[in-house]
Enzyme design. Structure first.
Site, PDB file in Angstrom:
ATOM      1  N   ALA A  85      28.198  37.783 -33.288  1.00 32.29           N
ATOM      2  CA  ALA A  85      26.757  37.672 -33.501  1.00 32.29           C
ATOM      3  C   ALA A  85      26.445  37.395 -34.963  1.00 32.29           C
ATOM      4  O   ALA A  85      27.306  37.500 -35.824  1.00 32.29           O
ATOM      5  CB  ALA A  85      26.093  38.994 -33.102  1.00 32.29           C
ATOM      6  N   GLN A 107      27.911  36.272 -40.481  1.00 29.71           N
ATOM      7  CA  GLN A 107      28.172  35.616 -39.203  1.00 29.71           C
ATOM      8  C   GLN A 107      29.524  36.085 -38.707  1.00 29.71           C
ATOM      9  O   GLN A 107      30.562  35.663 -39.206  1.00 29.71           O
ATOM     10  CB  GLN A 107      28.176  34.087 -39.365  1.00 29.71           C
ATOM     11  CG  GLN A 107      28.696  33.389 -38.127  1.00 29.71           C
ATOM     12  CD  GLN A 107      27.849  32.213 -37.695  1.00 29.71           C
ATOM     13  OE1 GLN A 107      26.794  31.964 -38.244  1.00 29.71           O
ATOM     14  NE2 GLN A 107      28.330  31.484 -36.711  1.00 29.71           N
ATOM     15  N   ASP A 130      35.534  48.795 -28.956  1.00 32.07           N
ATOM     16  CA  ASP A 130      35.903  47.907 -30.062  1.00 32.07           C
ATOM     17  C   ASP A 130      36.036  48.730 -31.347  1.00 32.07           C
ATOM     18  O   ASP A 130      35.484  48.379 -32.386  1.00 32.07           O
ATOM     19  CB  ASP A 130      34.830  46.824 -30.233  1.00 32.07           C
ATOM     20  CG  ASP A 130      35.268  45.682 -31.140  1.00 32.07           C
ATOM     21  OD1 ASP A 130      34.411  44.837 -31.472  1.00 32.07           O
ATOM     22  OD2 ASP A 130      36.457  45.640 -31.541  1.00 32.07           O
ATOM     23  N   ALA A 149      32.231  37.016 -35.384  1.00 32.35           N
ATOM     24  CA  ALA A 149      32.713  36.257 -34.243  1.00 32.35           C
ATOM     25  C   ALA A 149      31.716  36.345 -33.098  1.00 32.35           C
ATOM     26  O   ALA A 149      31.565  35.434 -32.307  1.00 32.35           O
ATOM     27  CB  ALA A 149      34.062  36.812 -33.800  1.00 32.35           C
TER      28      ALA A 149
END
Lengths: 327, 228
Positions: free
Chosen positions: B20, B16, B137, B18
């Site tokens: 998805a 998990q 990113d 931030a």
């Protein structure tokens, strides 16, 4: 006193104000605390960052007073002041810190023995964005543009689509600001939305960006605590949004009220005290001020003998000193 | 696709993040990763819908663009625009470049083997930017190594913030994001990153304005007024 709408604080005026009030303020503080100069342990002042002229005025007084009373002097980093006060007031132990003000927007975490910046704005600070937006819409500066935007936003209903810019762990606000500067007059004139709608939309967008980069830092560091500091941290909607994000992750949000979010002297004292009791002192020849005092602080954490809390030896490294000796 | 919230029946939640949730499972006989962008309740619903859909679409498009250009990225098997879930090729046994660098640094005193890796990354990014694809990113966690890791067979992932742009400013910022992530995650690797940039400069046809912009963005942080 707040500057009139469409203007801002000017260094010269601010410096004159400080010069006029400072000694009286100092005397009053001692009186209120019931202390004499000899009772004081050390003198802490803001080394930077900030506006040059006001910083210089205060530093001069601090140096004089320290020498007169024969007390150690401590030059404190303004940003670290915010963090230390936040930690003290809220009890947060090892939080991800969102530091948001007119001049700063950073996500800071303590990792590998240092305060590190994980995310920040690549152009302007969020507070700066809000202030300039207020100027575009001619929103009053009294008590502060950010506060007035917050109140107006509560009455906004329509979410206007605005540029949302997250780049990795960083954010960018100049795009959203220039977009609003371009379209707001047209939109208001055509009745497409109200000023309240624009305030609402701006907050929802920029705050979502800040919560997002904070969450990314939390995921990266595995942290379960968030602390918001800086003037923009007073905003209740920002606190609410951050609180929801934290709740979804099982993390805890720490926020302070306007007494400690906004720049204050107590936070400098707090950080200065942390420095002092871990043995650090600022020599007179190092007590110059700088407008640009970066957050690359090296921090060694020592456990107090009681083992109950950690005290930080803050030894701040300078990014680029603006003024050299003689100030 | 079966149970509420879980994309594939029988799949298991792997991570998990931030952004998805990742699930591992099987889809049409193949090993897949299902990347599910779940709604963020702190966002205004209209903003939430816009962002999640845009990022799902951008990611799928960029992954396809990579494959068309011969840049190594996972295959996209299926995109569910209702739940904002992408079904991707699972690179079984892969390792992130981040973990690889950390393990090499721990094992060997001499990290000169990492220079080849840095150059390979520079090369891949040059090709990506020459396609006018901005990752948005870049971190060492978003570049994988196919097994065996020593072969340095790189795979780019996590294109949620990606977009198309020919502007040197956007490419410069893309590299800046990587530089910050790289240096903060892997201390004392300045020379490694320099090698990456050098290879990028050599391999990209449009590199010099990009590097200029990178220098500008680096300076911007230092010049910013910190008043307030």
């Amino acid at each position: 006193r707040a500057p009139p709408p469409r203007t801002r604080f000017l260094p010269g005026h601010t410096a004159r104000h400080h010069r006029a009030c400072l000694l009286e303020l100092l005397a009053e503080a001692l009186r209120e605390a019931g202390l004499r100069p000899c009772d004081v342990d050390c003198v802490a002042f803001t080394k930077g960052p900030g506006m040059g002229a006001p910083l210089a005025v205060v530093a001069a007084v601090a140096r004089t007073v320290a020498q007169l009373w024969d007390k150690p002097l401590l030059g404190v980093n303004h940003c670290v002041g915010h963090i230390e006060m936040g930690r003290l007031v809220t009890g947060a132990r090892d939080p991800i810190v969102l530091y948001v003000s007119g001049g700063n927007t950073q996500v800071i975490a303590y990792s590998q023995r240092r305060y590190r910046i994980f995310g920040e704005t690549i152009d302007i600070a969020v507070g700066n964005c809000l202030d300039r937006f207020a100027r575009v819409l001619k929103i009053s500066n009294d008590p502060s543009p950010g506060y007035n935007i917050e109140q107006m936003a509560k009455k906004g209903q329509k979410l206007v689509e605005l540029p949302y810019t997250v780049k990795g762990m960083d954010v960018s606000f100049s795009g959203i600001l220039s977009h609003i500067e371009e379209v707001s007059h047209k939109m208001l004139a055509s009745g497409e939305c109200t000023p309240e709608d624009l305030c609402f939309s701006l907050q929802e967008t920029v705050f979502a960006m800040l919560v997002e980069i904070t969450e990314r830092a939390m995921a990266h560091c595995g942290s379960q605590e968030v602390l918001i500091v800086g003037g923009v941290g007073c905003n209740l909607r920002l606190q609410e949004m951050m609180g929801i994000m934290c709740a979804e992750r099982g993390a805890k949000l720490f926020a302070t009220d306007e007494r400690f979010c906004i720049d204050n002297g107590a936070m400098i004292a707090q950080a200065g005290w942390e420095m002092f009791r871990s043995g650090q002192v600022t020599a007179l020849e190092d007590s110059w001020i700088t407008q640009r005092y970066g957050m690359k602080v090296a921090c060694e954490v020592l456990s107090a003998k009681a083992g109950k809390y950690q005290c930080c030896l803050l030894h701040a490294a300078l990014v680029r000193p603006h003024q050299g000796s003689g100030v | 696709m079966a149970e509420l919230g879980v994309p594939l029946s029988g799949s298991r939640l792997v991570q998990q993040g931030a952004e998805a949730r990742l699930y591992r499972g099987r889809f049409l006989g193949r090993a897949v990763v299902a990347k599910l962008r779940f709604p963020k309740r702190y966002r205004h619903p209209a903003l939430e819908e816009r962002l999640s859909r845009r990022r799902t679409a951008q990611e799928a498009r960029s992954l396809l663009r990579c494959r068309r250009a011969g840049i190594s990225a996972p295959v996209v098997y299926f995109v569910d625009y209702v739940s904002n879930c992408i079904y991707l090729e699972d690179i079984v046994g892969s390792m992130t470049v981040r973990d690889y660098i950390i393990s090499i640094q721990q094992r060997e005193k001499d990290a000169s083997g990492l220079f080849t890796l840095a150059e390979k990354i520079g090369e891949v990014l040059a090709r990506m930017h020459d396609e006018d694809l901005i990752h948005g990113d870049l971190t060492t966690s978003n570049i994988l190594l196919r097994p065996p890791a020593e072969k340095l067979d790189l795979v780019l992932i996590d294109f949620g913030l990606s977009f198309i742009s020919g502007l040197p400013e956007d490419k410069g910022v893309d590299l800046y994001v990587l530089e910050k992530a790289f240096l903060s995650t892997h201390p004392n690797t300045e020379t490694l990153f320099e090698a990456l940039l050098k290879k990028y400069t050599a391999m990209s046809k449009k590199s010099s304005p990009v590097i200029k912009k990178l220098d500008e963005v680096r300076l911007r942080g230092r010049k910013r007024s910190m008043v307030g």
